[in-house]
Design an enzyme around this catalytic site. Sequence first.
Site, PDB file in Angstrom:
ATOM      1  N   SER A  65       0.767  -1.149  -0.065  1.00 53.34           N
ATOM      2  CA  SER A  65      -0.019  -0.121   0.056  1.00 53.34           C
ATOM      3  C   SER A  65       0.745   1.321  -0.005  1.00 53.34           C
ATOM      4  O   SER A  65       2.053   1.421   0.833  1.00 53.34           O
ATOM      5  CB  SER A  65      -0.971  -0.194   1.272  1.00 53.34           C
ATOM      6  OG  SER A  65      -1.732   1.257   1.454  1.00 53.34           O
ATOM      7  N   THR A 116     -10.345  -0.855   2.163  1.00 54.82           N
ATOM      8  CA  THR A 116     -10.126  -1.232   1.076  1.00 54.82           C
ATOM      9  C   THR A 116     -10.349  -2.911   0.923  1.00 54.82           C
ATOM     10  O   THR A 116     -10.989  -3.437   1.927  1.00 54.82           O
ATOM     11  CB  THR A 116      -8.465  -1.142   0.504  1.00 54.82           C
ATOM     12  OG1 THR A 116      -8.588  -1.319  -0.780  1.00 54.82           O
ATOM     13  CG2 THR A 116      -7.465  -1.816   1.088  1.00 54.82           C
ATOM     14  N   LYS A 169     -14.755  -3.448   1.868  1.00 55.14           N
ATOM     15  CA  LYS A 169     -15.394  -2.035   1.420  1.00 55.14           C
ATOM     16  C   LYS A 169     -17.162  -2.310   1.481  1.00 55.14           C
ATOM     17  O   LYS A 169     -17.699  -1.367   1.818  1.00 55.14           O
ATOM     18  CB  LYS A 169     -15.156  -1.536  -0.010  1.00 55.14           C
ATOM     19  CG  LYS A 169     -13.834  -1.113  -0.019  1.00 55.14           C
ATOM     20  CD  LYS A 169     -13.604  -0.507  -1.694  1.00 55.14           C
ATOM     21  CE  LYS A 169     -12.199   0.201  -1.763  1.00 55.14           C
ATOM     22  NZ  LYS A 169     -11.989   0.827  -2.761  1.00 55.14           N
ATOM     23  N   ASP A 215     -13.600   7.160  -3.558  1.00 58.24           N
ATOM     24  CA  ASP A 215     -13.212   6.644  -4.775  1.00 58.24           C
ATOM     25  C   ASP A 215     -13.785   7.480  -6.224  1.00 58.24           C
ATOM     26  O   ASP A 215     -13.071   7.791  -7.076  1.00 58.24           O
ATOM     27  CB  ASP A 215     -13.422   5.399  -4.862  1.00 58.24           C
ATOM     28  CG  ASP A 215     -12.567   4.496  -4.147  1.00 58.24           C
ATOM     29  OD1 ASP A 215     -11.400   4.938  -3.947  1.00 58.24           O
ATOM     30  OD2 ASP A 215     -12.980   3.241  -3.716  1.00 58.24           O
ATOM     31  N   GLY A 267     -14.866  -4.450 -16.553  1.00 57.96           N
ATOM     32  CA  GLY A 267     -15.018  -4.692 -15.070  1.00 57.96           C
ATOM     33  C   GLY A 267     -16.309  -4.224 -14.497  1.00 57.96           C
ATOM     34  O   GLY A 267     -16.625  -3.312 -14.903  1.00 57.96           O
ATOM     35  N   TYR A 309      -2.351   1.097 -10.845  1.00 54.79           N
ATOM     36  CA  TYR A 309      -1.230   1.874 -10.871  1.00 54.79           C
ATOM     37  C   TYR A 309       0.147   1.399 -10.422  1.00 54.79           C
ATOM     38  O   TYR A 309       0.871   2.082 -10.345  1.00 54.79           O
ATOM     39  CB  TYR A 309      -1.839   3.084  -9.621  1.00 54.79           C
ATOM     40  CG  TYR A 309      -2.045   2.690  -8.442  1.00 54.79           C
ATOM     41  CD1 TYR A 309      -1.110   2.176  -7.530  1.00 54.79           C
ATOM     42  CD2 TYR A 309      -3.470   2.329  -8.193  1.00 54.79           C
ATOM     43  CE1 TYR A 309      -1.574   1.708  -6.237  1.00 54.79           C
ATOM     44  CE2 TYR A 309      -3.726   2.027  -7.098  1.00 54.79           C
ATOM     45  CZ  TYR A 309      -2.708   1.659  -5.973  1.00 54.79           C
ATOM     46  OH  TYR A 309      -3.259   1.142  -4.662  1.00 54.79           O
ATOM     47  N   GLY A 369      -3.947   5.012 -12.768  1.00 57.21           N
ATOM     48  CA  GLY A 369      -5.018   5.238 -11.688  1.00 57.21           C
ATOM     49  C   GLY A 369      -4.088   6.001 -10.387  1.00 57.21           C
ATOM     50  O   GLY A 369      -4.749   6.161  -9.446  1.00 57.21           O
TER      51      GLY A 369
HETATM   52  P1  NAP Z   1     -13.175  -6.220  -7.806  1.00 62.98           P
HETATM   53  O1  NAP Z   1     -14.260  -5.614  -6.912  1.00 62.98           O
HETATM   54  O2  NAP Z   1     -12.558  -7.488  -7.282  1.00 62.98           O
HETATM   55  O3  NAP Z   1     -13.639  -6.175  -9.488  1.00 62.98           O
HETATM   56  C1  NAP Z   1     -12.786  -6.523 -10.164  1.00 62.98           C
HETATM   57  C2  NAP Z   1     -13.267  -6.709 -11.646  1.00 62.98           C
HETATM   58  O4  NAP Z   1     -12.504  -7.157 -12.545  1.00 62.98           O
HETATM   59  C3  NAP Z   1     -14.458  -7.747 -11.629  1.00 62.98           C
HETATM   60  O5  NAP Z   1     -15.423  -7.602 -12.816  1.00 62.98           O
HETATM   61  C4  NAP Z   1     -13.704  -9.170 -11.851  1.00 62.98           C
HETATM   62  O6  NAP Z   1     -14.448 -10.375 -12.581  1.00 62.98           O
HETATM   63  C5  NAP Z   1     -12.912  -8.711 -13.129  1.00 62.98           C
HETATM   64  N1  NAP Z   1     -11.685  -9.481 -13.175  1.00 62.98           N
HETATM   65  C6  NAP Z   1     -10.821  -9.731 -12.262  1.00 62.98           C
HETATM   66  N2  NAP Z   1      -9.921 -10.777 -12.910  1.00 62.98           N
HETATM   67  C7  NAP Z   1     -10.084 -10.750 -14.349  1.00 62.98           C
HETATM   68  C8  NAP Z   1      -9.611 -11.197 -15.359  1.00 62.98           C
HETATM   69  N3  NAP Z   1      -8.212 -12.100 -15.199  1.00 62.98           N
HETATM   70  N4  NAP Z   1      -9.965 -11.120 -16.650  1.00 62.98           N
HETATM   71  C9  NAP Z   1     -11.342 -10.242 -16.574  1.00 62.98           C
HETATM   72  N5  NAP Z   1     -11.732  -9.762 -15.829  1.00 62.98           N
HETATM   73  C10 NAP Z   1     -11.291  -9.812 -14.418  1.00 62.98           C
HETATM   74  O7  NAP Z   1     -11.990  -5.189  -7.950  1.00 62.98           O
HETATM   75  P2  NAP Z   1     -11.839  -3.691  -7.589  1.00 62.98           P
HETATM   76  O8  NAP Z   1     -11.961  -3.142  -6.446  1.00 62.98           O
HETATM   77  O9  NAP Z   1     -13.032  -3.313  -8.647  1.00 62.98           O
HETATM   78  O10 NAP Z   1     -10.462  -3.187  -8.218  1.00 62.98           O
HETATM   79  C11 NAP Z   1     -10.067  -3.440  -9.714  1.00 62.98           C
HETATM   80  C12 NAP Z   1      -8.874  -2.817  -9.871  1.00 62.98           C
HETATM   81  O11 NAP Z   1      -8.838  -1.346  -9.536  1.00 62.98           O
HETATM   82  C13 NAP Z   1      -7.614  -3.144  -8.965  1.00 62.98           C
HETATM   83  O12 NAP Z   1      -6.280  -3.719  -9.554  1.00 62.98           O
HETATM   84  C14 NAP Z   1      -7.418  -2.198  -8.131  1.00 62.98           C
HETATM   85  O13 NAP Z   1      -5.882  -1.962  -7.529  1.00 62.98           O
HETATM   86  C15 NAP Z   1      -7.730  -0.919  -8.653  1.00 62.98           C
HETATM   87  N6  NAP Z   1      -8.146   0.318  -8.046  1.00 62.98           N
HETATM   88  C16 NAP Z   1      -7.523   1.447  -8.100  1.00 62.98           C
HETATM   89  C17 NAP Z   1      -7.888   2.545  -7.271  1.00 62.98           C
HETATM   90  C18 NAP Z   1      -7.219   3.607  -7.588  1.00 62.98           C
HETATM   91  O14 NAP Z   1      -7.329   4.616  -6.771  1.00 62.98           O
HETATM   92  N7  NAP Z   1      -6.484   3.847  -8.793  1.00 62.98           N
HETATM   93  C19 NAP Z   1      -9.059   2.497  -6.584  1.00 62.98           C
HETATM   94  C20 NAP Z   1      -9.827   1.185  -6.660  1.00 62.98           C
HETATM   95  C21 NAP Z   1      -9.406  -0.042  -7.387  1.00 62.98           C
HETATM   96  P3  NAP Z   1     -14.812 -11.432 -11.634  1.00 62.98           P
HETATM   97  O15 NAP Z   1     -15.597 -11.079 -10.375  1.00 62.98           O
HETATM   98  O16 NAP Z   1     -15.251 -12.578 -12.370  1.00 62.98           O
HETATM   99  O17 NAP Z   1     -13.434 -11.828 -10.987  1.00 62.98           O
END
Ligand code: NAP
Length: 283
Positions: free
Chosen positions: A15, A65, A69, A105, A134, A231, A252
């Site tokens: 983190s 996180t 969440k 967020d 996603g 990111y 990001g």
């Molecule tokens: P999440 O709730 O687990 O959702 C992830 C999404 O991606 C789901 O639809 C998941 O589908 C899909 N996915 C996962 N693995 C995959 C694969 N191999 N191929 C295709 N689709 C896939 O996660 P999240 O919290 O939304 O976070 C997603 C990303 O955003 C992470 O990398 C996180 O670090 C980043 N993020 C960044 C920030 C920022 O401040 N920049 C903030 C939040 C999140 P399934 O359910 O089928 O696995």
Amino acid sequence: MSLQLGLIGHPLEHSLSPKIHKAALSSCGLEGDYSLFPICLDDQRGLKDLLTRVRSGEITGLNVTIPHKQNVISLLDELTPTAQAIGAVNTVSMRGGKLIGDNTDAPGFWADLQRFFTTETRRHGGIKSVLVLGAGGSARAVVYALVNDGWDVTVTARRSEQAQAFIAQFPTPNPRITSIEYCSTALYSLLSTLSLIVNATPLGMSPNVDASPWPTDLNFPPNAAVYDLVYNPRETRLVRDARAAGLPATTGLGMLIEQAALAFEIWTGCAPPRDILWNAVEN
Ligand code: NAP
């Protein structure tokens, strides 16, 4: 008074939040610390104990996180309208004797998207048409922000039932939100209409840096910008490929900084200078 801030989640080893918040404390001339509280998904007791410490004032504020969440919500007294609409909390604080859950967020993404548009690109012809890759937690924050600004949103996920449920459960059922199959053939039909692609999957995140959420057999839309929520690494495969195709693209990191700065402001009333926070993560 020394402010005690921190982050609940699991895993937390990589983190960047402590760096950002320690820089925020110092830039605002405040004393305090930002600690990591690794709590596993099934450790409800650990989660409750930390929230009790916020209630008592021992801890000033917490970020939340993955994987808490959503499941933190039932332990709080109230949600802000943004957290309620998104169905997820990333910031907890005591206000007016109540334990409040907020979500920074969405405004964090929005603020950084504006920075991106201002510094690197302009939306093509003012068209507001976005494809979100996603349908998990961060996609909800992204879509909430974009819909509030009148964007047409298409959501795609590897499990089409997840994308459909995402739309059905979206708090403000809206004709602007649709879903599409996550395959080259279906996405091809959208290309000419898109002005923005947002990656809200973890594809490309370290250590799987060679992965990309964009199908290898599909060209990028000619007039779109690309925003990758991932990111780490600083230039993801998606961003690298999009730039190579001549598209403006960003990771990001700016969203991470903005959501942190907005949480910090909720806890302390002080808005930390963003350039100091950028320096903290880049050095
Ligand atoms: P999440 O709730 O687990 O959702 C992830 C999404 O991606 C789901 O639809 C998941 O589908 C899909 N996915 C996962 N693995 C995959 C694969 N191999 N191929 C295709 N689709 C896939 O996660 P999240 O919290 O939304 O976070 C997603 C990303 O955003 C992470 O990398 C996180 O670090 C980043 N993020 C960044 C920030 C920022 O401040 N920049 C903030 C939040 C999140 P399934 O359910 O089928 O696995």
